[in-house]
Design a protein around this motif. Structure first.
Motif, PDB file in Angstrom:
ATOM      1  N   LEU A  47     -10.169  -3.682   5.683  1.00 57.70           N
ATOM      2  CA  LEU A  47     -10.032  -2.510   5.291  1.00 57.70           C
ATOM      3  C   LEU A  47     -10.550  -1.619   6.288  1.00 57.70           C
ATOM      4  N   LEU A  65       1.309  -5.848   8.676  1.00 61.23           N
ATOM      5  CA  LEU A  65       0.189  -5.306   8.798  1.00 61.23           C
ATOM      6  C   LEU A  65       0.134  -4.448   9.887  1.00 61.23           C
ATOM      7  N   GLU A 125       0.708  -1.353   0.041  1.00 60.00           N
ATOM      8  CA  GLU A 125      -0.089   0.102  -0.003  1.00 60.00           C
ATOM      9  C   GLU A 125       1.111   1.166   0.106  1.00 60.00           C
ATOM     10  N   ALA A 144      -6.484  -9.402   6.005  1.00 62.73           N
ATOM     11  CA  ALA A 144      -6.565  -8.053   6.203  1.00 62.73           C
ATOM     12  C   ALA A 144      -7.813  -7.462   6.293  1.00 62.73           C
ATOM     13  N   THR A 184      -2.611   7.281   6.625  1.00 60.27           N
ATOM     14  CA  THR A 184      -2.640   6.294   7.383  1.00 60.27           C
ATOM     15  C   THR A 184      -3.201   4.994   6.495  1.00 60.27           C
ATOM     16  N   PRO A 185      -2.518   3.694   6.715  1.00 60.41           N
ATOM     17  CA  PRO A 185      -2.835   2.729   6.108  1.00 60.41           C
ATOM     18  C   PRO A 185      -4.344   2.296   6.261  1.00 60.41           C
ATOM     19  N   LYS A 186      -4.767   1.807   5.063  1.00 64.22           N
ATOM     20  CA  LYS A 186      -6.069   1.496   4.909  1.00 64.22           C
ATOM     21  C   LYS A 186      -6.251  -0.175   4.928  1.00 64.22           C
ATOM     22  N   LEU A 187      -5.351  -0.951   4.964  1.00 63.21           N
ATOM     23  CA  LEU A 187      -4.963  -2.198   5.284  1.00 63.21           C
ATOM     24  C   LEU A 187      -4.443  -2.645   6.774  1.00 63.21           C
ATOM     25  N   MET A 188      -5.422  -3.212   7.429  1.00 61.27           N
ATOM     26  CA  MET A 188      -4.933  -3.334   8.848  1.00 61.27           C
ATOM     27  C   MET A 188      -5.329  -4.906   9.301  1.00 61.27           C
ATOM     28  N   ALA A 189      -4.595  -5.044  10.316  1.00 60.63           N
ATOM     29  CA  ALA A 189      -4.754  -6.589  10.889  1.00 60.63           C
ATOM     30  C   ALA A 189      -5.983  -6.906  11.734  1.00 60.63           C
ATOM     31  N   TYR A 229       4.455   6.462   6.676  1.00 61.51           N
ATOM     32  CA  TYR A 229       4.034   6.592   8.432  1.00 61.51           C
ATOM     33  C   TYR A 229       3.936   5.327   8.858  1.00 61.51           C
TER      34      TYR A 229
END
Lengths: 456, 456
Positions: free
Chosen positions: B203, A454, A242, B201, B177-182, A446
């Motif tokens: 969203l 992840l 990403e 993952a 900030t990341p849109k892929l999260m754990a 960031y």
């Protein structure tokens, strides 16, 4: 709001009472005097306290017999003890007396502590200056407390605002394109797929189709700064699953030359703003001089660039017509030595290694109206004039093995009229990495996302 | 670049030769004269051509005998025929003679066509002014050619740039900030899940955790404008599965009152910029007067707001402690009548209907330091002071049925020190919808995404 003075503003204040707030970077707890280095988002300052230690004489007074205030008082004892107990990273608010003193190395001033309030206690930090990058990323929020790290994101803020200001002044429209799509936007490879109610959706690999849609919609020029997703299993210093993509697209161009001209203008504005706002800090923390690039940037057709590196005896280890990262490094080095420039546009890439939507040369369909932008040895962007003639576009899609049926929503943009147009996509983290001389986009993102990362 | 004059700039030019380029909005093909309304991204102008028709006399001359140029020439015949054949939406480039003429309703000027080049032909448009919203969304790129539609995105551009300028001037840092999260960021409900290499993952439903991380990182204040995702099966005019969220978060606040103060400042700046730049056009196309909101905005505790609507005889049809959309509409109406204001902060929501990370009142844990912002009858934002004391935060998470183990990466942000902080998230499309008096966020989103819409 908590009443406080930002540390960067202390220098301009006269001696006298102040309140500061931030986190404890270090404590030097000496027998007779205690020092705290307090940091906030703007800088660091030294706080000082003359230590009051409990008497160790056998005939020590009871605390109740201590004076009510001043040295030796119970309050002074308690302050000394609370400073001794401070862990690094603890957030505190301090009122005290500011005193300018040239002998103090850190900014020529210090604050004599009057009261100290522990706002939020910290566990002992698990990372150190020499921790591995991977460990620092595990504890990214602590890693970012280093002024060098947070500077990266202040640079990012200034850079993006400068670019957007150029676009806004040109009358470009900011769009937010969807990241959920019914089809791939670049290729079937490296595509994230998810269940979407009764169907499946894909994560956008780029805003390509949607920024071209704006041209058919008659928007003229558009820009977007947003996430893009690639299910890329690689672990290089330049790839992420990403990333933030800086995108623009605009109409009524004659060729990719117009795209390069806008690209230069944007980068010059961004670098100028960064140099003006953060030049000194970047020199201090990164030992890098931010140079505003001269326009026009050098342009070298890819075929010529390949000849140049071949003459250096370098054999590009690729079966296709593309450059490899080492070739890009070499041609960048060549441009620096020959033209004194950190940037170079490699132009006229072979059609075989470009997407179907790149326009090809009139008269030589083996070449495209496209470019890669190389900055300090690494590719940061691809730009092109797009093919806007639907019958040519459809033929090029077929030639690349794509099914025009799957692309019908995209081809419709062209069936209902669209002016000649082009644009580029540029990786924000790569620009920052190369601007600051960092070794990986993991440092300039960031929160990095990769095949095995992840979290956090 | 194609040499052309933007249509909005014609008014300031003297009579004489010009080049314009855009798409054909209408053609009036009369026997003796032809009119084209040409539109570009800046406006529309009338183009005129004295028609040259082939003679229908039996003794008609052969074309080869026509004069070389001027009326009746082969070139004039060809121009007339190509104008007759123009389909709406076709992109053309026209050189001609600009003539100011007060009798021309459209801008008091027209361009007498010299040459007309068809740049990109269009199929006949499948939508009309009275097409259903759904059909217009199917053909969004054509729908957006209406000046009313593209104005929405010019307003968006101005609004966002004004907000970002406020943040930048305050020294806030822009983060992506990341849109892929754990893990889920808001709740396990309405969560999109995808395969991610060897794991799964999710969203991001909001940047909540990551903007709070920046507070632990000592960034002070941050902002982000980016996508958020909700697997929300609802089909209301206010919901989407993907939307643009305007987010900010900052440290050293005393309460949610500080968050509301920043919120007001940002909105006032955004509305001022929109009114200054687009006020006249908005009046023309939307019949709406953009009013810069007076600060402070009215504030009403939620409990009092519920009493007010109850006194109106309205029974809120909800089992929990929340307002419903009709209640929000009513309280907004009340505020407009009582205070003459389009905005109202409803404050102090019950803990039972707020996320675990909202700080609760000191002394009354049944209420939170939070608010919703209602604009012209609809909620556009939720803001709050966050709980920064890790032991309280963990207890509140447990109380909401969350497993602190799953949240450990988030709770770590607080274990290593974090100052008091707060922020808000605001839906961009809702702000635009209510500012412009539109009936659905589908109108104010570039490409709407809903449970049954992934195209185009």
């Amino acid at each position: 709001m908590t009443h406080r003075t930002l540390i960067q503003d202390l220098a301009a204040l006269p001696d006298g009472p102040v309140t500061v707030a931030g986190w404890v970077e270090t404590v030097r707890d000496q027998k007779k005097v205690q020092f705290i280095i307090l940091r906030d988002e703007s800088g660091a300052a030294q706080l000082v306290n003359p230590a009051t230690r409990p008497s160790t004489d056998s005939g020590a007074q009871e605390p109740s017999e201590a004076p009510a205030e001043g040295p030796g008082s119970a309050a002074a004892l308690a302050l000394t003890e609370s400073i001794s107990a401070l862990s690094h990273g603890t957030f505190v608010r301090v009122t005290g007396e500011l005193k300018h003193d040239e002998r103090v190395k850190l900014g020529g001033l210090e604050v004599k502590i009057g009261t100290l309030e522990v706002v939020s206690e910290a566990l002992e930090t698990p990372i150190a200056a020499d921790s591995s990058l991977d460990k620092r990323l595990d504890w990214r929020f602590l890693d970012l407390r280093q002024p060098k790290q947070s500077l990266i994101f202040r640079v990012q803020t200034t850079f993006l605002h400068a670019l957007r200001t150029v676009w806004v002044e040109k009358g470009f429209i900011e769009i937010q394109t969807p990241k959920l799509m019914a089809s791939a936007s670049e290729s079937r490879a490296e595509l994230f797929q998810l269940e979407y109610f009764e169907t499946v959706a894909y994560l956008a690999q780029s805003p390509q189709f949607f920024k071209q849609m704006a041209q058919s919609a008659g928007f003229g020029g558009i820009f977007e700064v947003g996430p893009a997703f690639r299910a890329d299993p690689s672990f290089t210093s330049r790839h992420a699953t990403e990333f933030t993509s800086i995108d623009t697209e605009f109409s009524w161009i004659d060729s990719h030359e117009d795209v390069m001209a806008l690209h230069e203008e944007l980068l010059a504005a961004g670098f100028q703003a960064v140099a003006d706002t953060h030049g000194d800090e970047i020199r201090e923390f990164f030992d890098v001089e931010v140079t505003v690039p001269q326009r026009p940037f050098p342009r070298i057709p890819l075929a010529e660039a390949k000849r140049i590196v071949a003459e250096q005896g370098y054999v590009i280890p690729r079966a296709d017509d593309d450059m490899d990262p080492e070739g890009e490094r070499r041609i960048s080095q060549y441009v620096r030595e020959t033209y004194g420039h950190e940037f170079v546009f490699l132009t006229d890439y072979a059609s075989s290694i470009r997407p179907f939507y790149h326009m090809r040369h009139e008269g030589d369909p083996s070449l495209t109206n496209s470019y890669d932008l190389i900055f300090n040895g690494v590719e940061i962007s691809t730009g092109a004039q797009r093919e806007h003639r639907v019958e040519v576009l459809e033929a090029q899609a077929r030639e690349k093995g794509l099914e025009p049926e799957e692309l019908s929503f995209y081809l419709d943009f062209f069936r209902y009229g669209v002016p000649p147009h082009g644009g580029f996509g540029m990786g924000l983290a790569r620009v920052l990495m190369l601007m600051l001389g960092e070794s990986s986009i993991r440092e300039t993102t960031y929160l990095f996302r990769g095949p095995t990362r992840l979290l956090p």
